[in-house]
Write a protein that holds these residues in place. Structure first.
Motif, mmCIF file in Angstrom:
data_model
loop_
_atom_site.group_PDB
_atom_site.id
_atom_site.type_symbol
_atom_site.label_atom_id
_atom_site.label_comp_id
_atom_site.label_asym_id
_atom_site.label_seq_id
_atom_site.Cartn_x
_atom_site.Cartn_y
_atom_site.Cartn_z
ATOM 1 N N GLY A 23 0.814 -1.199 0.000
ATOM 2 C CA GLY A 23 0.000 0.000 0.000
ATOM 3 C C GLY A 23 0.853 1.257 0.000
ATOM 4 N N THR A 24 0.421 2.267 -0.762
ATOM 5 C CA THR A 24 1.182 3.509 -0.841
ATOM 6 C C THR A 24 0.234 4.692 -1.007
ATOM 7 O OG1 THR A 24 2.905 4.717 -2.073
ATOM 8 C CG2 THR A 24 1.448 3.314 -3.353
ATOM 9 N N MET A 25 0.692 5.848 -0.538
ATOM 10 C CA MET A 25 -0.056 7.087 -0.743
ATOM 11 C C MET A 25 0.624 7.961 -1.792
ATOM 12 S SD MET A 25 -2.741 6.824 1.039
ATOM 13 C CE MET A 25 -3.316 8.477 0.662
ATOM 14 N N ASP A 26 1.396 7.359 -2.678
ATOM 15 C CA ASP A 26 2.100 8.063 -3.746
ATOM 16 C C ASP A 26 1.089 8.800 -4.629
ATOM 17 O OD1 ASP A 26 3.559 8.923 -5.918
ATOM 18 O OD2 ASP A 26 4.529 6.997 -6.296
ATOM 19 N N LYS A 27 1.145 10.127 -4.596
ATOM 20 C CA LYS A 27 0.170 10.915 -5.344
ATOM 21 C C LYS A 27 0.252 10.669 -6.838
ATOM 22 C CE LYS A 27 3.070 15.068 -5.769
ATOM 23 N NZ LYS A 27 3.165 16.523 -5.495
ATOM 24 N N GLU A 28 1.439 10.318 -7.325
ATOM 25 C CA GLU A 28 1.585 10.097 -8.768
ATOM 26 C C GLU A 28 0.886 8.821 -9.206
ATOM 27 O OE1 GLU A 28 2.549 12.444 -10.637
ATOM 28 O OE2 GLU A 28 3.022 13.649 -8.858
ATOM 29 N N THR B 190 1.372 13.492 3.139
ATOM 30 C CA THR B 190 1.140 12.585 2.007
ATOM 31 C C THR B 190 -0.246 11.952 2.055
ATOM 32 O OG1 THR B 190 2.198 10.742 3.211
ATOM 33 C CG2 THR B 190 3.584 12.062 1.741
ATOM 34 N N ARG B 191 -0.897 11.998 3.195
ATOM 35 C CA ARG B 191 -2.264 11.484 3.284
ATOM 36 C C ARG B 191 -3.288 12.449 2.696
ATOM 37 N NH1 ARG B 191 -3.530 9.190 9.209
ATOM 38 N NH2 ARG B 191 -5.492 8.709 8.123
ATOM 39 N N GLN B 192 -2.845 13.700 2.409
ATOM 40 C CA GLN B 192 -3.790 14.705 1.921
ATOM 41 C C GLN B 192 -3.440 15.299 0.558
ATOM 42 O OE1 GLN B 192 -5.123 17.620 5.057
ATOM 43 N NE2 GLN B 192 -3.343 16.818 6.161
ATOM 44 N N ILE B 193 -2.171 15.263 0.174
ATOM 45 C CA ILE B 193 -1.730 16.023 -0.990
ATOM 46 C C ILE B 193 -2.437 15.597 -2.272
ATOM 47 C CG2 ILE B 193 0.218 14.487 -1.445
ATOM 48 C CD1 ILE B 193 0.093 18.335 -1.879
#
Length: 301
Positions: A31-36, A70-73
Motif C-alpha cells: 500500500g502507498t499514498m504516492d500521489k503520482e 502525504t495522506r492529503q496532498i
C-alpha cells in the motif's frame, strides 16, 4: 498497477457501480499514498474512458507509514469527489497503530471543505461516530454527513446485525440527517451486506473488504457481486426497503452507494415472493432488451 485499477474502475462502472474507492500499490505491491500513482490512475481512466462519470473516492489511509502531508496532498491536487475520513485512532490488525490525531482530523476536515471533497466518515466503533458529532459541532465537518460503518475489522466493532443496528441508532441520535453505508470483513461480509439492505442503508463491496462471493460449479472464485439472490424471510425485509434503492457491483477495490433523491441512479429490482435479485440499471436494461429481442424474433417467425 494504475493501468489495472483504471480498467477495474471502468468495468465496475459498466456493471452499475456509483462510486470507486481507490487505494494504490507501489511497485512491490505494498500500500502507498504516492500521489503520482493516484494521478496516473485518474489520467488513464479519463483518457481511455471519457464516458465514465463514476464518483472517485480516494483513500487517505492507504499506508500506515504515510505522513499527514502525504495522506492529503493527492486530494488537494486531484480534487476527487470524495475522500476517506477515519474518525479516530485504533490498534490495527493486532499488530500496529492506526493514528488519526485530533490535530490531523481538524486539518483534514477543514481542507476537505476548502477543496470541495466530500468526507466518507469511516467509523470502526461507536466512539468514532461521537467524534464525528464533535467535529460537526466545531464546524470541521459539514452536514449532511455520510458514514461508512466498518464492521468486523480486527480491534473494531464485531460484525453482527445487532451491532449494525446499534451503529445506525448511534448515528441517528448523534448526527441526525446523515446517510450511511456499510461493509463487513471476512465471515460477516454477507450478513452485513444483507443487513444494510434490510435496514435501508447503502452497501460497499470489493477487494479491500470481501475478496470473493463464493465458487462456481467448477471451483472458480466468484468476484462478481452484481447479481446476488436473497432467499427466505430476509427477502421480505429486503423487498420492504427496495424502494430506497440498493446497488451491488462487480469486483474491485471500490465502494457503491445510492441516492434516494436521484431516481436516475436507482437500480432495477426483480422481486418474487421469496426471492430478491438485485440488478444494476445496465444489467436490467440488457435483460429487458434481450426479452424484447426474443419477442420480436417469435413475432417474425
Amino acid at each position: 498497477t494504475p493501468e489495472e485499477i483504471s480498467e477495474d474502475v471502468y468495468a465496475c462502472w459498466k456493471a452499475g457501480a456509483a462510486i470507486a474507492h481507490l487505494h494504490m500499490r507501489d511497485d512491490e505491491g505494498h500500500g502507498t499514498m504516492d500521489k503520482e500513482k493516484f494521478r496516473k490512475t485518474v489520467e488513464l481512466l479519463r483518457a481511455n474512458h471519457p464516458d465514465c462519470d463514476i464518483i472517485l473516492n480516494m483513500t487517505t489511509s492507504g499506508d500506515l507509514n504515510a505522513t499527514e502531508e502525504t495522506r492529503q496532498i493527492h486530494l488537494k491536487e486531484l480534487r476527487p469527489e470524495m475522500g476517506s475520513y477515519d474518525c479516530g485512532s485504533m490498534n490495527w490488525m493486532n499488530s500496529g497503530l492506526f493514528i488519526n490525531s485530533p490535530k490531523f482530523l481538524e486539518e483534514l476536515g477543514k481542507n476537505m471543505q476548502e477543496w470541495n471533497v466530500k468526507p466518507e466518515i469511516e467509523a470502526f466503533d461507536p466512539g468514532m461516530i461521537a467524534n464525528a458529532a464533535y467535529y460537526l459541532k466545531k464546524g470541521v465537518l459539514k452536514a449532511p454527513l455520510h458514514f461508512q460503518f466498518c464492521m468486523g475489522c480486527a480491534n473494531g466493532i464485531p460484525g453482527s446485525l445487532k451491532n449494525l443496528i446499534f451503529m445506525k441508532e448511534t448515528m441517528e441520535s448523534l448526527c441526525p440527517g446523515s446517510t450511511w453505508s456499510c461493509f463487513g470483513v471476512g465471515h460477516c461480509a454477507l450478513e452485513m451486506l444483507y443487513g444494510a439492505v434490510a435496514l435501508g442503508g447503502h452497501i460497499r463491496v470489493g477487494m479491500e473488504d470481501n475478496v470473493v462471493y463464493g465458487k462456481d460449479k467448477d471451483g472458480n472464485k466468484l468476484t462478481d457481486f452484481i447479481s446476488i439472490k436473497v432467499r427466505g424471510p430476509l427477502a421480505e425485509r429486503c423487498a420492504a426497503f427496495a424502494w430506497k434503492g440498493c446497488k451491488l457491483a462487480a469486483a474491485g477495490d471500490f465502494e457503491t452507494i445510492t441516492f434516494a433523491d436521484d431516481p436516475q441512479r436507482q437500480p432495477g429490482f426483480l422481486i418474487k415472493a421469496s426471492d430478491v435479485e438485485f440488478l444494476s440499471p445496465r444489467k436490467a436494461e440488457d435483460a429487458a432488451q434481450a426479452v424484447e429481442g426474443m419477442s420480436a424474433s417469435e413475432d417474425a417467425a
